[in-house]
Design a protein around this motif. Sequence first.
Motif, mmCIF file in Angstrom:
data_model
loop_
_atom_site.group_PDB
_atom_site.id
_atom_site.type_symbol
_atom_site.label_atom_id
_atom_site.label_comp_id
_atom_site.label_asym_id
_atom_site.label_seq_id
_atom_site.Cartn_x
_atom_site.Cartn_y
_atom_site.Cartn_z
ATOM 1 N N PHE A 438 0.824 -1.203 0.000
ATOM 2 C CA PHE A 438 0.000 0.000 0.000
ATOM 3 C C PHE A 438 0.862 1.259 0.000
ATOM 4 C CE2 PHE A 438 -1.977 3.363 2.568
ATOM 5 C CZ PHE A 438 -3.099 3.630 1.793
ATOM 6 N N THR A 439 1.905 1.271 0.827
ATOM 7 C CA THR A 439 2.774 2.450 0.878
ATOM 8 C C THR A 439 3.512 2.665 -0.440
ATOM 9 O OG1 THR A 439 4.504 1.070 1.872
ATOM 10 C CG2 THR A 439 3.087 2.333 3.366
ATOM 11 N N GLU A 440 3.892 1.576 -1.128
ATOM 12 C CA GLU A 440 4.547 1.723 -2.424
ATOM 13 C C GLU A 440 3.596 2.309 -3.454
ATOM 14 O OE1 GLU A 440 7.660 1.305 -3.585
ATOM 15 O OE2 GLU A 440 8.225 1.153 -1.475
ATOM 16 N N GLY A 441 2.355 1.813 -3.449
ATOM 17 C CA GLY A 441 1.359 2.373 -4.374
ATOM 18 C C GLY A 441 1.080 3.832 -4.083
ATOM 19 N N TYR A 442 0.994 4.161 -2.807
ATOM 20 C CA TYR A 442 0.747 5.543 -2.432
ATOM 21 C C TYR A 442 1.920 6.434 -2.843
ATOM 22 C CZ TYR A 442 0.112 9.674 0.475
ATOM 23 O OH TYR A 442 -0.015 10.965 0.906
ATOM 24 N N ARG A 443 3.150 5.921 -2.724
ATOM 25 C CA ARG A 443 4.326 6.704 -3.120
ATOM 26 C C ARG A 443 4.285 7.047 -4.600
ATOM 27 N NH1 ARG A 443 9.039 5.743 -5.385
ATOM 28 N NH2 ARG A 443 8.581 3.513 -5.523
ATOM 29 N N LYS A 444 3.884 6.074 -5.440
ATOM 30 C CA LYS A 444 3.814 6.321 -6.883
ATOM 31 C C LYS A 444 2.731 7.356 -7.200
ATOM 32 C CE LYS A 444 5.383 1.681 -8.136
ATOM 33 N NZ LYS A 444 5.030 0.409 -8.812
ATOM 34 N N ARG A 445 1.550 7.243 -6.545
ATOM 35 C CA ARG A 445 0.469 8.216 -6.781
ATOM 36 C C ARG A 445 0.897 9.598 -6.311
ATOM 37 N NH1 ARG A 445 -0.402 3.887 -8.353
ATOM 38 N NH2 ARG A 445 -2.405 2.807 -8.663
ATOM 39 N N LEU A 446 1.654 9.651 -5.231
ATOM 40 C CA LEU A 446 2.106 10.942 -4.718
ATOM 41 C C LEU A 446 3.092 11.592 -5.681
ATOM 42 C CD1 LEU A 446 1.965 12.939 -2.368
ATOM 43 C CD2 LEU A 446 3.810 11.671 -1.257
ATOM 44 N N GLU A 447 3.975 10.802 -6.271
ATOM 45 C CA GLU A 447 4.911 11.349 -7.257
ATOM 46 C C GLU A 447 4.154 11.920 -8.454
ATOM 47 O OE1 GLU A 447 7.513 8.199 -8.235
ATOM 48 O OE2 GLU A 447 8.729 8.336 -6.403
ATOM 49 N N TRP A 448 3.125 11.183 -8.925
ATOM 50 C CA TRP A 448 2.348 11.686 -10.061
ATOM 51 C C TRP A 448 1.603 12.970 -9.684
ATOM 52 C CZ3 TRP A 448 -2.660 12.911 -11.150
ATOM 53 C CH2 TRP A 448 -2.998 13.036 -12.498
ATOM 54 N N ALA A 449 1.034 13.021 -8.448
ATOM 55 C CA ALA A 449 0.296 14.199 -8.026
ATOM 56 C C ALA A 449 1.200 15.417 -7.924
ATOM 57 C CB ALA A 449 -0.384 13.920 -6.673
ATOM 58 N N GLY A 513 -7.077 11.688 -21.834
ATOM 59 C CA GLY A 513 -8.046 10.629 -22.034
ATOM 60 C C GLY A 513 -8.708 10.045 -20.820
ATOM 61 N N LYS A 514 -8.284 8.847 -20.473
ATOM 62 C CA LYS A 514 -8.976 8.080 -19.442
ATOM 63 C C LYS A 514 -8.902 8.767 -18.079
ATOM 64 C CE LYS A 514 -8.251 3.607 -21.667
ATOM 65 N NZ LYS A 514 -7.681 2.245 -21.511
ATOM 66 N N ILE A 515 -7.768 9.363 -17.782
ATOM 67 C CA ILE A 515 -7.612 9.984 -16.461
ATOM 68 C C ILE A 515 -8.612 11.123 -16.284
ATOM 69 C CG2 ILE A 515 -6.056 11.258 -14.957
ATOM 70 C CD1 ILE A 515 -3.771 9.710 -16.148
ATOM 71 N N LEU A 516 -8.657 12.028 -17.291
ATOM 72 C CA LEU A 516 -9.576 13.147 -17.179
ATOM 73 C C LEU A 516 -11.024 12.690 -17.288
ATOM 74 C CD1 LEU A 516 -7.754 15.958 -19.150
ATOM 75 C CD2 LEU A 516 -8.121 15.785 -16.719
ATOM 76 N N GLY A 517 -11.264 11.660 -18.067
ATOM 77 C CA GLY A 517 -12.626 11.128 -18.178
ATOM 78 C C GLY A 517 -13.112 10.595 -16.840
ATOM 79 N N SER A 518 -12.285 9.841 -16.168
ATOM 80 C CA SER A 518 -12.661 9.312 -14.860
ATOM 81 C C SER A 518 -12.775 10.437 -13.837
ATOM 82 C CB SER A 518 -11.646 8.271 -14.397
ATOM 83 O OG SER A 518 -10.356 8.878 -14.291
#
Length: 583
Positions: A438-449, A513-518
């Motif tokens: 979970f922390t690894e997934g959160y780290r990747k989302r945080l980098e993208w954000a 595309g998909k990101i903005l659509g969602s």
Amino acid sequence: GRCSGQSNVRLNFAWGTDLGTAVDDVRSRLDRVRGRLPEEADPPTIFRADSNAFPIMQIGVEGDLDPVTLRELAENDLSPRLERAPGVAAVTINGGLRRQVHVNLSKEKITALNLSVDRVVQALKQENQNLPLGQVDQGDSTYLVRSQGQFGSIDDIRNMVFTVSDPKSFGGKGKLVKLSDVATIKDASAERTVLSRLNGLENISLAINKARDGNAVEITKNADKIIEQIEKEYAADGLKIQKSFETAKQITESLDDLLFALMFGVVLVALIVYVFLHNLRGTLIVATAIPTCMLSTFIGLKALGFTINNMSMLALSLAVGVLVDDAIVVLENIYRHLRKGEEPVEAALNGRSEIGLAAIAITLADVVVFLPIAFMGGIVGQFFKPLALGFVIATLVSLFVSFTVTPMLASRWYRAGEDLEHPEGRFAKWFEARFHAFTEGYRKRLEWALAHRWFVFVLGNLALFAVITFISGGFMPSADKAIGGAVPFVGTVAVVGLIATVVASVQQKRFMGKILGSAMLFSLIFPASALVGFAFGQWKKEAVFKFSFLPSVDAGSVSVSIELPPGTNLATTQGVVEQIESK
């Protein structure tokens, strides 16, 4: 307010006025004007009332006795017993009939005797009284002598004799006249001005008012015991006492709900601590802080004069999650020293000392938020003072416990070299693996954000706005209005979502595309569901989403007030009440 033969004056004082001093001031001012009152007026009485003076219980008394006897029983026995119960300020009696002797003078006879009504009234007053006659010394004893002149029966009134002096009629001599010769005396009842009914029948009602420092729940318990005892004593007379209203039941149920929420919160906190610490000893150390802090908080509330009520219990409910913060912070630092190989006692001292300033900062951050509430003025401030001070006391006690109980238990229950970062249990290994993923997934989302700051900023505020819009409907009185309340925001949310899309596309120089659509879909879920639900509800004439974010409270009682035209007599009012009862 005024009624026949009576005048009531109500005085309202500013909040914070010392009522004891105010009563003395009112009494002294009444003494100044007492000489202006009519001679036959009773001395004025002062009744001190406040927000706690409303009845907390109303009971109805029924029996095989006549209304006059039942009223006398209520005044002479029932009311004094209830008033002696601790915390009771007064007991008000309504209904029934008061005994009253009627002396109906004959107009022809008193006119023939040239006798005035005032003369008869004066004679009745003079004859119906007990007077002290002094004292008599006999030997070594002294006796107080008193004339027993009060009437003991109706015959005593009938046989009362007084002198009628009229020189023209009686040859200059007075004549003895018996009251029964000029009047008809009847043992009757006073004119009824108040009527009390229960379950379609007339009865005697008693309203119990609690004192300022009284406890409604304790008063109700004591009153129940007294009522049970009275019913046993007068069982032969068919006496029945029913409670038509009581506030203690609602208070008890509310406190039971809060107590359940409090205990449930304690259990949940302990479970969450165990899930993350995956160590029973650590969980017990942290969980020990909760009851310790709560019991200590009760001591502080008692010292400040507060009782166990909804606000003080709510303070403990809010503080449940905060009570373990200091203990967890100190315990984690003790773990760090244990992993270094330090002995438990040394690790407890060093761990607590290093983290002491941080623990103090955590606690005071909560204190400074709630403490100002305790100094709010007015009635609102009085209601929220137990909440604020209860929370502050609980958090300060938690700081003290984290500096004393927590290190002490850690020094006794842990060993040198404790390493909770590498658990050995099956559940602990599984949880650590999942939590690491979970922390690894959160780290990747945080980098993208962080790389798409404007998009995240706009979308986050948009989602927050949509959620608040939807939740705000929960404050509406009904679910139908709740959904309808969200509809006007649909257009606003759609426009903000479109702006977020344009801003992100311009920033990235492409349509994502998909990101903005969602993202657009997520931002429109709440207003769209509100719009569809509202439209469907209008078609079906009922609410679609039958829920609310605030629970509805039902006290289990309905109050109906009937107002008739001014001047309506009691008999007409009774007829209207009976007609409503029949329906």
